[in-house]
Scaffold this motif. Structure first.
Motif, mmCIF file in Angstrom:
data_model
loop_
_atom_site.group_PDB
_atom_site.id
_atom_site.type_symbol
_atom_site.label_atom_id
_atom_site.label_comp_id
_atom_site.label_asym_id
_atom_site.label_seq_id
_atom_site.Cartn_x
_atom_site.Cartn_y
_atom_site.Cartn_z
ATOM 1 N N THR A 1 0.299 -1.576 -0.241
ATOM 2 C CA THR A 1 0.117 -0.018 -0.105
ATOM 3 C C THR A 1 0.847 1.462 -0.308
ATOM 4 O O THR A 1 0.470 2.385 -0.321
ATOM 5 C CB THR A 1 -0.757 0.179 1.539
ATOM 6 N N ILE B 1 -9.366 2.861 -11.128
ATOM 7 C CA ILE B 1 -7.619 3.751 -10.457
ATOM 8 C C ILE B 1 -7.505 5.095 -10.711
ATOM 9 O O ILE B 1 -7.346 5.778 -11.371
ATOM 10 C CB ILE B 1 -6.790 3.089 -11.751
ATOM 11 N N CYS B 2 -7.421 5.507 -8.773
ATOM 12 C CA CYS B 2 -6.653 6.841 -9.051
ATOM 13 C C CYS B 2 -5.227 6.901 -9.806
ATOM 14 O O CYS B 2 -4.668 5.903 -9.260
ATOM 15 C CB CYS B 2 -6.188 7.168 -7.186
ATOM 16 N N CYS C 1 -3.311 6.899 -5.233
ATOM 17 C CA CYS C 1 -4.437 7.445 -4.355
ATOM 18 C C CYS C 1 -3.901 8.798 -3.167
ATOM 19 O O CYS C 1 -3.629 8.828 -2.285
ATOM 20 C CB CYS C 1 -5.651 6.776 -3.232
ATOM 21 N N SER D 1 -2.629 3.280 -5.883
ATOM 22 C CA SER D 1 -4.478 2.496 -6.165
ATOM 23 C C SER D 1 -4.160 1.544 -7.262
ATOM 24 O O SER D 1 -3.207 1.718 -8.169
ATOM 25 C CB SER D 1 -4.508 3.784 -7.137
ATOM 26 N N SER E 1 -7.450 -2.748 -4.866
ATOM 27 C CA SER E 1 -7.855 -1.531 -4.259
ATOM 28 C C SER E 1 -9.224 -0.946 -4.443
ATOM 29 O O SER E 1 -10.490 -0.622 -3.930
ATOM 30 C CB SER E 1 -7.036 0.227 -3.799
ATOM 31 N N CYS F 1 -7.081 3.133 -0.459
ATOM 32 C CA CYS F 1 -8.095 3.588 -0.663
ATOM 33 C C CYS F 1 -9.187 3.763 -0.990
ATOM 34 O O CYS F 1 -9.119 2.207 -1.636
ATOM 35 C CB CYS F 1 -7.210 4.760 -1.921
#
Length: 665
Positions: free
Chosen positions: A66, A183-184, A230, A237, A241, A655
């Motif tokens: 992460t 997807i950020c 994110c 991301s 996630s 996120c």
């Protein structure tokens, strides 16, 4: 109360996992970059039931996944398949290469460097114009070209523009990005001053392009590329996630520790080869359930470059010369299975090194300053002309499909990027690599053991060229000459030249000595694609434009193994785009409910959201063995080893984004 609910869930999911009368709409092998996002998009329709089988475990709360600065830390852990290639005669000392692939929810998107960009218009339009990958029906929106794949990319993305105080030279164009995807992506928080104050000005002074945004169809140039992060809580991301945001959908069933071995068949009659489902094993080691199966109307393989082709071979689809000695009965004679594997050469053992007379600031966070160049920009005129003569005179190359050679020539002469210089770290080094190698290899099985590692052979430096009457390994020659030319340009152009004191290898070496130095430092780029090329069958293809495996009625492949040639962009973004585009094809083929992704070009541009980063970054604690300990963990309901992931409360370390059109089911 929570325990009793978990026990009830365990009983229910066990019945689903083992009940042969339960028939899903789709069964997907692999919860990786493509497979999991595909499942998420398909289940936007609550009437569609999808089962996803993932061989690995759930690592979504692991800080090594992460936290962006810990990218790559799960390599050689339980979350990595940790494969190796066979020995490579084309590399220095015949080095075998690591083939690191994610073995967890999210697959390799949980492991990689998070670079999230598109390919160029010319390169993606070739899929239709040169390779004849037209729409399988009359709907042009289902074809394979830049318009359809760029639309799919934007539909997968929610982009955050850099904050006003960010030290980024990028000027993103909102129309090139999405605002409602899963997807950020955002740009870097703190740029190393080497890049902003010296590399970029020197490139501009040398006449190189430094564009503001490269997601609009022209990817050539230098600069920062978006990262899949994110910004709200500054976490990776990825498809894992994205799954967290929708994991309570009752029609989306994800099973971990479930390694697919092969396909079960209803019919193996030629012309009517039809799959019943997927066979898999419980890899948790907690039970004796070593052989399980599920059924579905359509089977999708998303096990990646090292997994999808071996599953087909174990199922009887492939080259009989490979299958018959392993006592596997050939069902479909398809010799293209396992071919067209590619891995660009990269100076990864020791990149290009620079020493400077000044200290640099910034660079505290993950960043990727990527320079993508056509051959004309990074070769001397003499080298470019000599290489062009060889390409023009060459009509075929052993081991390379003619379609692949045609593509490479087109890219070469239309000034498409073929070399990347990647400044990916806060240290003073850059990694050059060949974006589109001519050398291609294979991935096959060599045993009927369903859990055995595949035989991976990227076949580096296997294509030779005659340039100026000298026989050279083409990919190495191009990488070496381009690297030396590029470094020489920087070393002689201010302000970079004003502070540079040393280059390693020394850019003043003879071309032969410089090539030897590059050769000794070169290996995998970890950007492997191919193995099941989506091409006409007569051109060496294994997959049709509707994603069906040739010779089957309901088996498809959706992952990076289908790329008909190596993309010049980093593969993750294109893989996400392929997943979203595949969902459209499947929805159309089945006549099911059309989701918002069926509306190309509508409401898929950025809403000008601005990245706001947290004051305090996520932190990791470590146990006595040095392993990262998650801050929290999701609750899973055990199914006797195989685990079905269920919702329980909230998870802090990644996120979770919920958008209006992506309402939870």
């Amino acid at each position: 109360m929570r325990l009793s609910i978990s026990l009830l869930l365990a009983a229910a999911t066990t019945a689903i996992a083992r009940n042969t009368t339960q028939v899903y709409d789709y069964a997907i092998a692999g919860a990786g970059t493509a497979g999991l996002l595909l499942a998420i998009v398909l289940t936007e329709d609550p009437a569609i039931n999808v089962a996803v089988l993932e061989a690995g475990s759930d690592g979504r709360t692991n800080p090594n996944i992460t936290i962006p600065e810990l990218r790559g830390e799960i390599i050689d852990t339980e979350y990595d398949w940790a494969y190796y290639s066979i020995v490579q005669p084309g590399l220095y000392e015949n080095r075998s290469q690591a083939v690191n692939r994610g073995k967890t929810i999210g697959g390799t998107s949980a492991m990689n460097w998070m670079i999230h960009n598109e390919d160029s218009r010319i390169q993606l339009d070739i899929w239709e114009s040169l390779l004849n990958l037209t729409s399988w029906n009359s709907d042009a929106s289902l074809g394979w070209n830049w318009e359809t794949l760029s639309t799919a990319f934007r539909e997968s993305e929610v982009f955050f523009a850099p904050s006003s105080n960010a030290s980024s030279a990028e000027q993103p164009d909102p129309t090139n990005h999405g605002s409602s995807g899963y997807i950020c992506s955002t740009l870097q928080r703190s740029v190393l001053s080497l890049l902003s104050d010296y590399v970029t000005p020197a490139l501009l002074n040398a006449g190189y392009a430094v564009p503001g945004d490269r997601n609009g169809g022209n990817v050539t140039g230098a600069g920062l590329l978006p990262l899949a992060i994110c910004p709200g809580n500054y976490t990776r991301s990825y498809s894992g996630s994205a799954y967290t945001a929708v994991q309570d959908r009752r029609n989306l069933h994800l099973y971990t520790n479930a390694q697919v071995t092969d396909i079960s068949w209803i019919s193996t009659t030629t012309g009517n080869v039809t799959a019943r489902g997927l066979n898999y094993v419980d890899t948790s080691g907690r039970t004796s359930n070593t052989s399980l199966s599920i059924q579905a109307q359509d089977i999708i393989l998303s096990a990646g470059i090292a997994g999808s082709a071996p599953i087909l071979e174990r199922s009887g689809i492939g080259n009989p010369d490979i299958l018959t000695p392993l006592n596997i009965t050939p069902i479909v004679n398809l010799s293209s299975v396992g071919t067209g594997l590619r891995d660009p050469l990269m100076m990864q053992y020791q990149p290009l090194q620079y020493n400077f007379s000044v200290e640099f600031t910034g660079g505290e966070y993950a960043q990727n300053y990527i320079d993508l160049r056509p051959a004309q920009d990074v070769l001397s005129p003499a080298d470019y002309n000599a290489a062009s003569v060889w390409l023009n005179e060459t009509t075929s190359i052993p081991g390379l499909e003619d379609a692949q050679l045609l593509v490479f020539k087109h890219l070469w002469f239309t000034r498409q990027p073929l070399i990347e210089m990647a400044w990916q770290y806060s240290s003073t080094q850059s990694m050059p690599y060949t974006l589109i190698p001519l050398s291609q290899g294979t991935v096959h099985i060599n045993t009927s053991d369903p859990l055995a590692a595949p035989v991976i052979d990227p076949n580096y430096n296997s294509v030779t060229a005659i340039i100026n009457n000298e026989t050279v390994p083409w990919d190495l020659w191009l990488l070496s000459r381009a690297s030396q030319f590029y470094v020489t340009q920087l070393a002689s152009t201010p302000p970079f030249s004003d502070v540079l004191t040393k280059t390693d290898p020394d850019h003043n070496l003879s071309p032969a000595d410089y090539q030897q130095a590059v050769y000794e430092r070169t290996g995998t780029s970890q950007h492997l694609t191919g193995g099941l090329p989506m091409l006409p069958r007569s051109a060496g293809g294994a997959i049709a434009s509707d994603l069906l495996v040739y010779g089957t009625r309901n088996v498809r492949v959706v992952d990076g193994s289908i790329f008909p040639y190596q993309p010049s962009a980093h593969p993750m973004g294109l893989t996400y785009a392929v997943a979203v585009h595949a969902a459209k094809i499947l929805q159309q083929a089945r006549g099911t409910k059309l989701t918002y992704t069926e509306l190309p070009g509508v409401s898929n541009s950025s809403s000008n959201a601005t990245a706001v980063f947290p004051t305090n970054l996520p932190t990791a604690t470590y146990d006595v063995r040095g392993s990262a300990v998650p801050a929290s963990s999701s609750v899973v309901a055990s199914t006797g080893g195989v685990e079905k992931v269920e919702v329980s409360g909230w998870v802090l370390s990644f996120c979770v984004m919920v958008f209006g059109r992506n309402a939870l089911m």
